[in-house]
Scaffold this active site. Structure first.
Site, PDB file in Angstrom:
ATOM      1  CB  ILE A   5      -7.444   3.493   1.618  1.00 12.28           C
ATOM      2  CG1 ILE A   5      -7.411   4.232   2.962  1.00 12.28           C
ATOM      3  CG2 ILE A   5      -8.447   2.351   1.691  1.00 12.28           C
ATOM      4  CD1 ILE A   5      -8.750   4.774   3.415  1.00 12.28           C
ATOM      5  CG  HIS A   6      -3.867   3.740  -2.907  1.00 12.64           C
ATOM      6  ND1 HIS A   6      -2.970   4.762  -3.210  1.00 12.64           N
ATOM      7  CD2 HIS A   6      -5.103   4.293  -2.977  1.00 12.64           C
ATOM      8  CE1 HIS A   6      -3.648   5.880  -3.434  1.00 12.64           C
ATOM      9  NE2 HIS A   6      -4.941   5.618  -3.311  1.00 12.64           N
ATOM     10  CB  ALA A   7      -4.850  -2.772   0.422  1.00 14.28           C
TER      11      ALA A   7
ATOM     12  CG  ASP B 214      -2.190   0.822   1.045  1.00 14.82           C
ATOM     13  OD1 ASP B 214      -2.101   1.898   0.426  1.00 14.82           O
ATOM     14  OD2 ASP B 214      -3.260   0.426   1.551  1.00 14.82           O
TER      15      ASP B 214
END
Length: 557
Positions: free
Chosen positions: A483-485, A296
């Site tokens: 919040i880019h998992a 992330d």
């Protein structure tokens, strides 16, 4: 008579909505799209707060369209992680940042054994999805796709001009088109927003094709687990209207996101044998990479008090400009990002304005949902943000992190969230680069160009900024995530012990089961993954179409 579909897609988000729309182009292919949240066939009924591109109210804990995951950024810092639970998934909640992955990102994917994902091969799919309102039909762009993309080129905000000038003063290059594969630099942010309206995949892909009789959209339908006959996926157990049922399909596609997709795999008996047995799940197939090694973008928000308030005309878009650059000595181009925000915290999250406590008041209008969602997360950080929500801020993001996260199944109950550990900032390499980004941001704020706008920093002083140990401690306590998992069910060849799917999205060792979302990325792109997630939906839709042809050379491994 038992109803059966050719393809069942679980999740209507960036990849899932795209994939279902493309697969249903073949009138002979019956497609079911399952969404745990509500469906809005009439776009005019879509929640108005989620259409507002300048706000991210859906990310607030307790919002009914937010899954409300809790992840541990570090062992000491739990954090509320927003994921969309509505038609369009997280594309209905995000910041509208729509920058493609870079050639260097896809070179790394290819190096990991995924030759179908070179930049040259994915570019046609990036073009296919977009209607670029600035550049139209060019070598790099299309003007005919379903997602409108816009960047402010003609009349940037005054503070945007100051940011650009400061970047120029510091020697960075101008990058007018962030989606043209050029050298990292400063320039306008492409947005999937038009006239202040967020365009999610539900609006762009699904609602325009509601007339297709072979496409069924089932909202308020929670997928519980995949059903198998041996190692052949044959259906999905769901819960809707308070009862459980099984829906059967020839092909099952998980597009539930980087947390939900691996969670469903594990609930269905696919994952680490030891962890599945410990959670009371019968093991179908030992695949230890499920949920392991995700990446992330760790970030911090550097708050400041402005000398002058921005007017409403300069807050229509919360994002407008960004600087992508390479840290000193890095082998990863564009591994740092600096992005000014044009709304204070409370306004950005809630779309409101007023006193510094208005955001808190607005949040607790849903007290039960909010308190439940905040259970276990950092109340101290929440209070910090509330007290300083009148400040403007600049986000400093580490776009290529050495750290890796893990998702662990803790219960066989589908409604119990898995344990999510980001393991952020556990090594000096990540810390040193984020420090570099922080200090450069302060240089920008204190530049000649920014003098008319910058008054003073908040929450941090020069003594902290100038001391590595103190700054490390400050960053750890103020840490956030973009919040880019990605990469929680990563793609790779079968001889890669950590690979979950092959480069076509098919789960290793299982027939009829695919994954198509950010969980299959070998590594999170160095730019935000929203555009790449939609591109993956486009690309894997073609892989599935090809696999259904008798003459296809693609086989289930």
């Amino acid at each position: 008579m038992m109803e059966k579909f050719n393809v069942i897609v679980i999740g209507s988000g960036s990849a899932g909505g795209t994939l279902a729309a493309r697969l249903s182009e073949d009138a002979d292919r019956r497609v079911l799209l399952i969404e745990a949240g509500p469906d809005y066939p009439d776009s005019e009924d879509f929640p108005q707060d989620l259409l507002n591109a300048s706000a991210m109210s859906g990310a607030v804990p307790g919002h009914p369209n937010n899954w409300g995951y809790v992840g541990n950024l570090t062992p000491e810092l739990p954090y509320s992680v927003a994921r969309g639970k509505i038609l369009g998934g997280s594309s209905s909640l995000n910041g509208c940042y729509f920058i493609r992955g870079t050639k260097a990102d896809f070179d790394r994917w290819v190096e990991a054994g995924n030759t179908e994902w070179s930049y040259d091969k994915v570019l046609p799919y990036y073009k296919k999805l977009e209607n670029d309102l600035n550049f139209g039909e060019t070598e790099h762009h299309s003007g005919e796709g379903p997602v409108p993309i816009y960047r402010e080129l003609e009349k940037p905000y005054s503070v945007t001009k100051a940011f650009y000038q400061a970047c120029e003063e510091l020697g960075f290059v101008w990058e007018e088109d962030k989606n043209a594969g050029g050298e990292p630099g400063y320039g306008p942010v492409p947005l999937n927003a038009v006239d202040g309206m967020r365009i999610n995949t539900g609006l762009a892909y699904i609602n325009p094709i509601r007339n297709r009789s072979n496409l069924v959209v089932s909202g308020e339908t929670l997928a519980l687990r995949i059903i198998f006959n041996g190692k052949q996926a044959i259906g999905v157990e769901v819960e809707r209207k308070g009862s459980k049922e099984i829906i059967y399909g020839d092909e099952i596609v998980l597009s539930a996101g980087a947390f939900n997709s691996p969670h469903l795999l594990m609930l269905s008996g696919i994952g680490s044998k030891e962890e599945l047995e410990a959670a009371g799940v019968e093991v179908l197939h030992h695949l230890p990479g499920v949920g392991k090694g995700f990446t992330d973008h760790p970030d911090v928000q550097l708050g400041y008090k402005p000398k002058q308030a921005l007017g409403p005309d300069e807050q229509r878009d919360n994002l407008q400009a960004v600087l992508n650059f390479t840290s000193l000595g890095s082998e990863h181009p564009g591994d740092l990002e600096i992005m000014p925000m044009y709304k204070a915290f409370g306004e950005a999250m809630l779309g409101g304005s007023g006193s510094k406590f208005k955001g808190v008041t607005d949040i607790i209008r849903r007290p039960n949902q909010t308190l439940k969602s905040m259970k276990g997360i950092s109340k101290r950080r929440f209070i910090q943000q509330a007290l300083h929500q009148g400040d403007l801020f600049i986000v400093v993001g580490l776009q290529y992190s050495k750290g890796r996260g893990d998702i662990t199944l803790t219960s066989s109950d589908p409604k119990v969230q898995p344990k999510i550990d980001y393991n952020y900032l556990e090594n000096e390499y990540d810390l040193s680069r984020l420090r570099e980004g922080m200090r450069l941001t302060v240089e920008i704020l204190k530049s000649e160009a920014f003098k008319p706008y910058f008054k003073k920093l908040t929450e941090i002083d020069d003594a902290t900024l100038n001391d590595d140990d103190k700054l490390n401690a400050w960053m750890r306590s103020h840490l956030a995530t973009a919040i880019h998992a990605s990469g929680s069910a990563k793609m790779g060849p079968s001889d890669d012990p950590n690979a979950v799917v092959d480069q076509y999205g098919k789960v290793h060792g299982i027939n009829g089961l695919w994954v198509a979302d950010t969980s299959i990325f070998p590594q999170v792109p160095s730019r935000g993954p929203a555009a790449t997630a939609i591109m993956v939906g486009e690309r894997i839709a073609d892989f599935i179409k090809e696999s259904s042809k008798e003459e296809s050379e693609i086989t289930i491994d």
